[in-house]
Design an enzyme around this catalytic site. Structure first.
Site, PDB file in Angstrom:
ATOM      1  N   THR A   1     -82.814 -64.873  10.407  1.00  0.00           N
ATOM      2  CA  THR A   1     -81.984 -63.668  10.509  1.00  0.00           C
ATOM      3  C   THR A   1     -80.593 -63.862   9.915  1.00  0.00           C
ATOM      4  O   THR A   1     -79.861 -62.881   9.773  1.00  0.00           O
ATOM      5  CB  THR A   1     -81.846 -63.236  11.971  1.00  0.00           C
ATOM      6  OG1 THR A   1     -81.451 -64.360  12.767  1.00  0.00           O
ATOM      7  CG2 THR A   1     -83.173 -62.710  12.500  1.00  0.00           C
ATOM      8  N   GLY A   2     -80.186 -65.086   9.601  1.00  0.00           N
ATOM      9  CA  GLY A   2     -78.906 -65.298   8.927  1.00  0.00           C
ATOM     10  C   GLY A   2     -77.873 -66.026   9.749  1.00  0.00           C
ATOM     11  O   GLY A   2     -76.674 -65.903   9.472  1.00  0.00           O
ATOM     12  N   LYS A   3     -78.281 -66.796  10.749  1.00  0.00           N
ATOM     13  CA  LYS A   3     -77.298 -67.507  11.582  1.00  0.00           C
ATOM     14  C   LYS A   3     -76.560 -68.571  10.766  1.00  0.00           C
ATOM     15  O   LYS A   3     -75.326 -68.644  10.797  1.00  0.00           O
ATOM     16  CB  LYS A   3     -78.010 -68.156  12.771  1.00  0.00           C
ATOM     17  CG  LYS A   3     -78.727 -67.163  13.681  1.00  0.00           C
ATOM     18  CD  LYS A   3     -79.326 -67.826  14.894  1.00  0.00           C
ATOM     19  CE  LYS A   3     -80.428 -68.801  14.524  1.00  0.00           C
ATOM     20  NZ  LYS A   3     -81.592 -68.137  13.894  1.00  0.00           N
ATOM     21  N   THR A   4     -77.305 -69.389  10.043  1.00  0.00           N
ATOM     22  CA  THR A   4     -76.661 -70.423   9.229  1.00  0.00           C
ATOM     23  C   THR A   4     -75.872 -69.795   8.094  1.00  0.00           C
ATOM     24  O   THR A   4     -74.810 -70.305   7.708  1.00  0.00           O
ATOM     25  CB  THR A   4     -77.727 -71.387   8.684  1.00  0.00           C
ATOM     26  OG1 THR A   4     -78.511 -71.897   9.767  1.00  0.00           O
ATOM     27  CG2 THR A   4     -77.080 -72.545   7.949  1.00  0.00           C
TER      28      THR A   4
ATOM     29  N   PRO B   1     -85.654 -66.896  13.808  1.00  0.00           N
ATOM     30  CA  PRO B   1     -85.510 -67.673  12.571  1.00  0.00           C
ATOM     31  C   PRO B   1     -85.416 -66.762  11.352  1.00  0.00           C
ATOM     32  O   PRO B   1     -86.152 -65.785  11.221  1.00  0.00           O
ATOM     33  CB  PRO B   1     -86.793 -68.522  12.535  1.00  0.00           C
ATOM     34  CG  PRO B   1     -87.243 -68.599  13.948  1.00  0.00           C
ATOM     35  CD  PRO B   1     -86.843 -67.300  14.584  1.00  0.00           C
TER      36      PRO B   1
ATOM     37  N   HIS C   1    -114.955 -47.990   4.752  1.00  0.00           N
ATOM     38  CA  HIS C   1    -114.176 -48.432   5.916  1.00  0.00           C
ATOM     39  C   HIS C   1    -112.707 -48.029   5.769  1.00  0.00           C
ATOM     40  O   HIS C   1    -112.119 -47.435   6.681  1.00  0.00           O
ATOM     41  CB  HIS C   1    -114.298 -49.951   6.062  1.00  0.00           C
ATOM     42  CG  HIS C   1    -113.614 -50.512   7.264  1.00  0.00           C
ATOM     43  ND1 HIS C   1    -114.271 -50.842   8.415  1.00  0.00           N
ATOM     44  CD2 HIS C   1    -112.303 -50.802   7.500  1.00  0.00           C
ATOM     45  CE1 HIS C   1    -113.415 -51.305   9.310  1.00  0.00           C
ATOM     46  NE2 HIS C   1    -112.203 -51.299   8.768  1.00  0.00           N
ATOM     47  N   GLU C   2    -112.102 -48.362   4.612  1.00  0.00           N
ATOM     48  CA  GLU C   2    -110.697 -48.021   4.405  1.00  0.00           C
ATOM     49  C   GLU C   2    -110.507 -46.513   4.269  1.00  0.00           C
ATOM     50  O   GLU C   2    -109.488 -45.968   4.705  1.00  0.00           O
ATOM     51  CB  GLU C   2    -110.156 -48.744   3.162  1.00  0.00           C
ATOM     52  CG  GLU C   2    -110.305 -50.261   3.193  1.00  0.00           C
ATOM     53  CD  GLU C   2    -109.675 -50.886   4.419  1.00  0.00           C
ATOM     54  OE1 GLU C   2    -108.713 -50.299   4.958  1.00  0.00           O
ATOM     55  OE2 GLU C   2    -110.145 -51.948   4.852  1.00  0.00           O
TER      56      GLU C   2
ATOM     57  N   HIS D   1    -110.206 -45.072   7.764  1.00  0.00           N
ATOM     58  CA  HIS D   1    -108.847 -45.203   8.298  1.00  0.00           C
ATOM     59  C   HIS D   1    -107.926 -44.124   7.720  1.00  0.00           C
ATOM     60  O   HIS D   1    -107.134 -43.507   8.447  1.00  0.00           O
ATOM     61  CB  HIS D   1    -108.280 -46.591   7.954  1.00  0.00           C
ATOM     62  CG  HIS D   1    -108.854 -47.707   8.768  1.00  0.00           C
ATOM     63  ND1 HIS D   1    -108.861 -47.706  10.135  1.00  0.00           N
ATOM     64  CD2 HIS D   1    -109.431 -48.884   8.388  1.00  0.00           C
ATOM     65  CE1 HIS D   1    -109.413 -48.825  10.577  1.00  0.00           C
ATOM     66  NE2 HIS D   1    -109.774 -49.557   9.538  1.00  0.00           N
TER      67      HIS D   1
END
Length: 646
Positions: free
Chosen positions: A207-210, A205, A425-426, A429
């Site tokens: 991605t540009g089909k329509t 959904p 905590h961050e 990381h």
């Protein structure tokens, strides 16, 4: 039919019809009223004879079915005579009553028939008018179930072309060839080539089909019909098949043309599954669609383009060549495609000089075209909310964080201990990420709560990765354990929080995939021990195959070993660089948000170069400071921050 007709004509017709019905009702009322004219006060026949005997009657008119007259006091009366009363005439003459006879009225046959049939005609007319009304509007009424709901696009406003489609070059080229065939069929037919009968657009959904279908409509210059797969199916069996036939009849009249069916999986699912009338209706609709697309009767000049994000559920007969000759995959764009898509959407936005689409594209892996359009729109809205004339890079960064993790929760009340816990905590990381050579570079670290997260460290890959190497997997495991290890080192065993729940979930899932799917365990070897259960676009869950208890125990042991190894590796890095951990945590407490370059500079020389507002309190990193630079300020001084609980 001319589309430029005045829109008032249907209203005029309706007004005339209802006016005719009202006049007919008036006619009925007048006819019945004429038959019940006021001919005097009705009295009994016996009272009439008594009045005559008393001499109170002046004159009477006698007919075959009624007697009317006038009393001497000028009061009119009427009565019904009794057949066979021969004495009435003698009684009237003896009492000096003026007697006159009235000839019977000749019945009007036409009026009689009209009077008796008008109510039925009125009912039939109202019913016919109601049925005609419900049939209008392309089958929206009860009698129009079998009419196709396909709409033909002819509007010139909002026209989309292939220039508006970016990031999916291969899919666009496939469809450009169809448009070129419609424009110049002899170029292909002289070599024996035939125009493809159908193309199926497959992709996630957004991605540009329509969008591709709209671009075909804008480029082809031929009639373009669009309909949704759910428009075919109704609760009544046979309605969908009738709509399919009607749609192809309209397409044949406008050939050469293109018919676009969006979400075709609503009608094109596998046949033979399930029971019930709704399933029978869907299967009959699919059968009719298969026949119309490639049956005994050729549909020359009609190209079917369909879109779906569930190709795995479509019936095999629908996917074969001759019906859908091409399956065009519309993928999630890579970094180059994301940069092109951003360039298309940024044309409508006034940009500041510091906006770098490449950096935004690096920070949005996995974003579809619709996600990127939403990102640009959110950035423009943020700039308007901040009363800016141009959309700067800061707005794009904030919009990206908002789209990925939710809005900032600055109103969230956190104690100083919770803020410090989040900062360490961050920082854990970030420190582990910096010292892991295979880890992606840090883009940003923040302790501002967003969504359900109290903080985050964002890493941006230099390019899109389509496969992971063993060293990077181990690096990601170590980075995911960095926050938990930092809490253990700084705050102690008893003060470890639940903030690492998502990190633990990620590490466990990654370690399980390494052992059971990717053959990263020396003890278990390159064997698959779990099978993926295909779901939405293959993103379903997984389950273990039939294995012995010893193998299951070994799998669990290997997963535990990978996670414990990452925990130990992160612990070694943070204990070795504990001073840098304190330094970075204090900087996060002061600035709340640090960029990757600022973290790198801080860890190298303990300074952060950042513009500062000329007056007022210090502003967080997400605020917009002035352009006045200041000298690099050392964070934390010479003494380390005293940790809590130690």
């Amino acid at each position: 039919m001319n589309d430029d007709q005045p829109q008032g004509n249907p209203w005029i017709k309706s007004l005339l019809v209802w006016g005719g019905i009202f006049l007919a009702l008036l006619l009925v009322v007048s006819m019945f009223g004429a038959r019940t004219d006021a001919t005097g006060t009705p009295i009994r026949y016996s009272d009439f004879r008594a009045r005559v005997a008393e001499g109170a009657v002046r004159s009477v008119d006698i007919s075959s079915d009624k007697i009317t007259g006038v009393l001497k006091n000028d009061q009119q009366f009427s009565t019904i005579p009794i057949p066979g009363d021969g004495d009435l005439t003698k009684l009237l003459l003896d009492n000096s009553v003026q007697v006159s006879g009235k000839a019977p009225e000749e019945p009007n046959l036409l009026l009689y028939v009209l009077a008796n049939s008008l109510p039925f005609l009125l009912i039939l007319g109202v019913a016919f008018f109601a049925l005609r009304q419900v049939q209008k509007g392309g089958g929206s009424g009860a009698m129009g179930f079998g009419k196709s709901k396909a709409k033909m696009l002819t509007e010139k406003q909002g026209r989309v072309t292939f220039n508006d489609v970016a990031g999916i070059d291969e899919a666009r080229e496939e469809l450009e060839e169809i448009v070129e065939f419609l424009r110049d069929p002899t170029r292909f037919s002289k070599l024996g080539g035939q125009i493809p009968k159908g193309a199926l657009l497959v992709g996630s959904p957004g991605t540009g089909k329509t969008l591709l279908a709209r671009a075909i409509a804008g480029e082809a210059g031929v009639p373009f019909f669009t309909i949704s797969g759910s428009d075919f199916v109704e609760m009544f069996v046979g309605v969908g098949a009738s709509r399919v036939r009607d749609m192809f009849e309209q397409a044949k009249k406008n050939a050469p043309c293109i018919v676009f069916i969006d979400e075709i999986d609503a009608v094109g699912r596998h046949r033979g599954h399930g029971l019930g009338n709704s399933n029978d209706e869907r299967e009959q609709t699919l059968n009719q669609l298969l026949v119309e697309m490639d049956g005994f009767e050729a549909n020359e000049g009609i190209i079917i383009i369909a879109a779906t994000n569930r190709p795995d559920v479509l019936d095999p007969a629908l996917l074969r060549p001759g019906r859908f000759d091409r399956q065009v995959v519309v993928p999630i764009p890579d970094i180059e495609g994301r940069e092109k898509i951003l360039a298309v959407h940024m044309k409508k936005v006034p940009l500041a000089p510091d906006v770098n689409p490449r950096t935004i594209a690096r920070g949005t892996p996995g974003f579809s075209g619709a996600d990127l359009a939403n990102l640009v729109n959110e950035a423009a809205l943020l700039a308007a909310r901040r009363n800016k004339r141009l959309v700067a890079m800061q707005e794009f960064e904030d919009a990206k964080d908002k789209v990925m993790m939710g809005a900032e929760r600055r109103s969230m009340v956190m104690t100083e201990d919770e803020k410090k816990m989040t900062a360490y905590h961050e920082a854990g990381h970030a420190i582990v990420s910096v010292h892991e050579p295979a880890s992606d570079p840090i883009h940003k670290a923040t302790i501002i709560p967003r969504g359900r997260a109290l903080g985050m460290v964002m890493r941006l890959p230099e390019r899109d990765s389509y496969s992971y190497h063993r060293d990077k997997m181990h690096a990601n495991l170590s980075v995911s354990m960095g926050g938990r290890v930092a809490e253990e080192i700084i705050f102690g065993y008893d003060k470890v929080s639940s903030g690492a729940s998502s990190d633990i979930q990620y590490a466990t899932s990654l370690a399980r995939n390494m052992v059971t799917k990717w053959g990263m365990s020396d003890k278990l070897g390159p064997l698959q021990y779990e099978e993926s259960q295909e779901g939405y676009l293959g993103m379903g869950g997984s389950h273990r195959t039939m294995m012995s208890d010893e193998t299951n125990k070994l799998i669990d042991s290997e997963i535990r070993g990978l996670v414990d190894g990452a925990h130990a590796r992160a612990s070694d890095i943070l204990k070795t660089n504990e001073q840098k951990l304190h330094l970075l945590a204090q900087a996060l407490l002061e600035y709340e948000t640090l960029t990757g370059d600022e973290i790198k500079a801080l860890l190298e020389d303990g300074r952060i170069e950042r513009p500062e507002a000329p007056s007022g309190p210090a502003r967080p990193a997400t605020s917009q400071g002035s352009a006045v630079p200041r000298a690099g300020r050392r964070i934390g001084g010479s003494a380390a921050v005293q940790p809590l609980g130690t």
